[in-house]
Design a protein around this motif. Structure first.
Motif: not given
Length: 104
Positions: A55, A82-83, A86, A91-93, A95-96, A99-100
């Motif tokens: 990051s 990854v799961t 998250l 963080v759900n998909l 939300d992701m 930020w993608y």
């Protein structure tokens, strides 16, 4: 943003040596079937450190391709990691997806 920043310092060299040693020890523990014996906190600390470094680099130089070799992680290892990340960050998909493209 700069595409790449190459700086060699004692800290960077020490980190490189530690990462090499960590890779060697991880391979040995895995080969010996001892993965379950590694404390959760140690695994988490390694993941936190890697995530923070990635990051910080992305924030400094922009979006970079994760330098994963084709043979480094299989699909199962990738999805499990990854799961877990998250879930840990709540963080759900959806939300992701927000930020993608953050670093582009």
């Amino acid at each position: 943003m700069t595409a790449d920043i190459t700086t060699t310092t004692p800290a960077i060299e020490e980190l490189g040596a530690l990462v090499t040693r960590l890779g060697e020890l991880t391979a040995k523990v895995t080969e010996e079937g001892l993965g379950a014996a590694v404390p959760d906190e140690q695994i988490a600390d390694v993941l936190y450190a890697a995530a923070r470094l990635f990051s910080a680099k992305t924030d400094r130089v922009g979006k970079v391709a994760w330098p994963i070799r084709a043979d480094a992680l299989n699909a199962t290892e990738t999805v499990v990691l990854v799961t877990a990340l998250l879930d840990a960050a709540d963080v759900n998909l959806f939300d992701m997806a927000i930020w993608y493209r953050r670093a582009e």
